[in-house]
Design a protein around this motif. Structure first.
Motif, short mmCIF file in Angstrom:
data_model
loop_
_atom_site.label_atom_id
_atom_site.label_comp_id
_atom_site.label_asym_id
_atom_site.label_seq_id
_atom_site.Cartn_x
_atom_site.Cartn_y
_atom_site.Cartn_z
N THR A 5 38.08 67.45 -68.08
CA THR A 5 37.05 67.57 -69.10
C THR A 5 35.96 66.55 -68.81
N VAL A 6 34.73 66.92 -69.09
CA VAL A 6 33.61 66.02 -68.85
C VAL A 6 32.67 66.09 -70.04
N GLN A 7 31.83 65.05 -70.14
CA GLN A 7 30.84 65.02 -71.20
C GLN A 7 29.79 66.10 -70.97
N ARG A 8 29.35 66.72 -72.05
CA ARG A 8 28.38 67.80 -71.93
C ARG A 8 27.06 67.28 -71.39
N GLU A 9 26.52 67.98 -70.42
CA GLU A 9 25.24 67.61 -69.83
C GLU A 9 24.14 68.41 -70.51
N TYR A 10 23.62 67.87 -71.62
CA TYR A 10 22.66 68.63 -72.41
C TYR A 10 21.36 68.89 -71.66
N MET A 73 32.37 72.33 -61.89
CA MET A 73 32.97 71.74 -63.08
C MET A 73 34.07 72.66 -63.62
N LEU A 74 33.80 73.96 -63.69
CA LEU A 74 34.80 74.92 -64.16
C LEU A 74 35.91 75.11 -63.14
N PHE A 75 35.59 74.96 -61.85
CA PHE A 75 36.59 75.07 -60.80
C PHE A 75 37.69 74.01 -60.98
N LEU A 76 37.29 72.83 -61.44
CA LEU A 76 38.26 71.77 -61.68
C LEU A 76 39.02 71.96 -62.98
N ARG A 77 38.51 72.82 -63.83
CA ARG A 77 39.15 73.03 -65.14
C ARG A 77 40.19 74.12 -65.10
N TYR A 78 39.97 75.18 -64.32
CA TYR A 78 40.85 76.35 -64.31
C TYR A 78 41.61 76.45 -62.99
N SER A 79 42.64 77.28 -63.02
CA SER A 79 43.27 77.68 -61.76
C SER A 79 42.28 78.55 -61.00
N ARG A 80 42.46 78.65 -59.69
CA ARG A 80 41.49 79.39 -58.88
C ARG A 80 41.35 80.85 -59.29
N PRO A 81 42.46 81.60 -59.49
CA PRO A 81 42.30 83.00 -59.91
C PRO A 81 41.55 83.13 -61.24
N LYS A 82 41.89 82.24 -62.19
CA LYS A 82 41.22 82.33 -63.49
C LYS A 82 39.77 81.93 -63.37
N LEU A 154 35.50 80.12 -53.63
CA LEU A 154 36.95 79.93 -53.59
C LEU A 154 37.35 79.11 -52.37
N ILE A 155 36.66 79.34 -51.26
CA ILE A 155 36.95 78.60 -50.03
C ILE A 155 36.14 77.30 -49.98
N LEU A 156 34.85 77.40 -50.29
CA LEU A 156 33.98 76.23 -50.20
C LEU A 156 34.44 75.11 -51.13
N PHE A 157 34.74 75.45 -52.37
CA PHE A 157 35.12 74.42 -53.34
C PHE A 157 36.49 73.83 -53.02
N LYS A 158 37.37 74.65 -52.45
CA LYS A 158 38.66 74.13 -52.02
C LYS A 158 38.46 73.08 -50.93
N ASN A 159 37.56 73.37 -49.98
CA ASN A 159 37.27 72.42 -48.91
C ASN A 159 36.58 71.17 -49.43
N LEU A 227 25.05 71.96 -52.97
CA LEU A 227 24.50 70.67 -53.38
C LEU A 227 24.83 70.37 -54.84
N GLY A 228 24.73 71.40 -55.69
CA GLY A 228 25.05 71.21 -57.09
C GLY A 228 26.52 70.85 -57.29
N ALA A 229 27.41 71.50 -56.54
CA ALA A 229 28.83 71.19 -56.62
C ALA A 229 29.10 69.75 -56.19
N LEU A 230 28.47 69.32 -55.10
CA LEU A 230 28.65 67.95 -54.61
C LEU A 230 28.10 66.93 -55.61
N ALA A 231 26.98 67.28 -56.27
CA ALA A 231 26.38 66.37 -57.25
C ALA A 231 27.29 66.17 -58.45
N PHE A 232 28.08 67.19 -58.79
CA PHE A 232 29.02 67.03 -59.91
C PHE A 232 30.09 65.99 -59.58
N LYS A 233 30.58 66.04 -58.36
CA LYS A 233 31.70 65.17 -57.98
C LYS A 233 31.25 63.78 -57.58
N HIS A 234 30.08 63.67 -56.99
CA HIS A 234 29.61 62.38 -56.49
C HIS A 234 28.49 61.86 -57.38
#
Length: 386
Positions: A5-10, A73-82, A154-159, A227-234
Motif C-alpha cells: 500500500t502507498v500514499q495516494r499521489e493526488y 503500483m498495482l502490480f505490487l498489490r495483486y497477484s500477476r493473473p489478477k 507481465l514480463i517487464l515488471f517481473k524483470n 520509466l513510470g514503473a521505475l519512477a514508482f520504485k526508485h
C-alpha cells in the motif's frame, strides 16, 4: 496476494485527468488548425495551430509515464493473473464499449459528411478492413496500446522487480536528467531507424491501422511506460521529475521550436517523421519534469471537485470525439470567427459530455461498461461535489 500500500499521489491523479481532458481542446483546435482533419474550418488560425501542436508534442508521453507508474503500483498489490485481469478489464472494456456506441456511429456520420457513403462498395476487402481499423479505433488507440503494454508488462515488471531484488539496477541510484536525456535521444534514433527501415522495405505496412497502433505506437510509448514503473520504485528517479529543472524547461522550449520547424519545413517524403519522433522522444522526457514539478506544487491536494473530474475524465474523453466531429461538421460552418468557434466548441462539447456523464452514472450497466469495473453505487466523489 501482495499487500503493498502507498500514499495516494493526488497530483498524479490530477495530471492524468488534465491530460485526458486536454484531448477536448486538442481536437477542437484541430478543426481550426492548418492540419488536415476529418472536418476543418474554411480558414485556419495560426494561434490555434500553435496551440494544437503544443498539446500534441508532449501530452501522451507524459500520460504513459503516469500509466506505467500506477500500473507498477498495482502490480505490487495483486497477484500477476489478477493484476493483468484488472488492468485489461479497466481499459479493454471501455474501449470495446466505445466502438459500437461511439466510433461506429461517428464513422457512419463522417461517411455522409464527406460524401463517401456511396463509395464504400467500391473498396477492396483490405481497404474496408483498414478503413474500419483506423476509424473504429480512432481516438481509442491509447487504450489498445495500454492493453498491449499491460500484457508485455507481465514480463517487464517481473524483470524490474527481479532486478531491484538482486541489485542489478543500482545504476539508477546515480541517474541524472542528463543521462536520461541521452538514453531517450538514442531510443528516439532507434525508433526512427526502425520506421525508416520499414518504409524502405515495405512502406504500405506503415499505413496499416492495426500495425500502427499495436506495433509502432507501442514501441514509441513503451520507454515512457517503463520509466513510470521505475519512477514508482526508485524515489531518487521520481525526485528528478518533481523537482523543477531549468535545463528541462529550456530544453523543452528548444525542442518544441525544433518540432515546429520540422512541421513547417520538413518533407514527408524525406526524414520529417523520423526527425519528429526523435524530437518528441526527448521533448516528452523533459516535459515529464515540467508537468510533474508544476503539478506537484499546485495540484498535490485532495478535493471533491478534483476527484469528480478525475473519475469523469475517461468517460468525457471517450464521448468528446464524436461530439467534436458533430460540432465541426454541422456548427462550425455557421461561425465565422475561429476564436469564437473554438470557445463555443468547448462549451458545446464539455457541456453535453458532462450531462451524458451524469446520465451514465445513474445506469449501473453503463457505469460498468465505461469504467471496466463493477460499481454498486455512484462514486462518493459525485455525492461530495454536490
Amino acid at each position: 496476494m501482495k499487500t503493498t500500500t502507498v500514499q495516494r499521489e493526488y497530483f498524479l491523479d490530477s495530471i492524468r485527468a488534465w491530460l485526458m481532458l486536454l484531448g477536448i481542446p486538442f481536437h477542437i483546435s484541430l478543426i481550426y488548425s492548418s492540419h488536415h482533419w476529418h472536418v476543418n474550418s474554411v480558414a485556419p488560425s495560426w494561434w490555434l495551430t500553435l496551440f494544437n501542436d503544443f498539446i500534441h508534442a508532449f501530452r501522451m508521453q507524459v500520460f504513459f509515464v503516469i500509466s506505467g507508474y500506477f500500473s507498477y503500483m498495482l502490480f505490487l498489490r495483486y497477484s500477476r493473473p489478477k493484476w493483468w485481469k484488472v488492468r485489461v478489464e479497466r481499459v479493454g472494456i471501455p474501449m470495446l464499449t466505445a466502438i459500437p456506441l461511439l466510433t461506429l456511429p461517428q464513422f457512419i456520420m463522417l461517411q455522409y459528411v464527406k460524401g463517401q457513403a456511396d463509395k464504400w462498395h467500391t473498396l477492396s476487402g483490405y481497404e474496408k478492413y483498414n478503413t474500419l481499423a483506423w476509424e473504429l479505433i480512432s481516438h481509442l488507440w491509447f487504450l489498445l496500446v495500454l492493453v498491449v503494454l499491460t500484457s508485455i508488462g507481465l514480463i517487464l515488471f517481473k524483470n524490474i522487480s527481479g532486478g531491484i531484488a538482486s541489485g542489478r539496477v543500482r545504476w539508477l541510484q546515480n541517474i541524472t536528467l542528463g543521462k536520461l536525456s541521452i538514453i531517450f535521444f538514442f531510443l528516439g534514433l532507434v525508433y526512427a531507424l526502425i520506421r525508416r527501415t520499414l518504409f524502405i522495405v515495405y512502406s504500405p505496412i506503415l499505413s496499416d491501422g492495426l500495425f500502427n497502433f499495436i506495433v509502432m505506437q507501442t514501441l514509441f510509448y513503451a520507454p515512457f511506460f517503463i520509466l513510470g514503473a521505475l519512477a514508482f520504485k526508485h524515489q531518487n528517479l521520481k525526485q528528478l521529475f518533481i523537482l523543477p529543472s531549468r535545463g528541462c524547461t529550456l530544453g523543452a522550449a528548444v525542442a518544441f521550436a525544433a518540432y515546429l520547424a520540422n512541421q513547417r519545413y520538413g518533407s514527408g517524403d524525406a526524414w520529417m517523421y523520423e526527425t519528429e519522433y526523435v524530437i518528441t522522444m526527448v521533448l516528452g522526457l523533459w516535459m515529464v519534469n515540467v508537468v510533474f514539478s508544476l503539478g506537484y506544487r499546485v495540484l498535490n491536494f485532495q478535493s471533491a471537485r478534483v476527484t469528480y473530474f478525475v473519475n469523469a475524465s475517461l468517460f468525457i474523453y471517450l464521448v468528446h470525439h464524436p461530439l467534436t466531429l458533430f460540432y465541426g461538421a454541422y456548427i462550425t460552418p455557421h461561425i465565422t470567427s475561429n476564436t469564437l468557434g473554438f470557445i463555443s466548441g468547448l462549451v458545446f462539447v464539455i457541456g453535453i459530455a458532462l450531462v451524458l456523464y451524469e446520465i451514465h452514472l445513474r445506469i449501473p450497466l453503463l457505469r460498468f461498461l465505461f469504467s471496466g469495473k463493477p460499481q454498486n453505487k455512484r462514486p462518493d466523489a459525485v455525492a461530495q461535489s454536490k
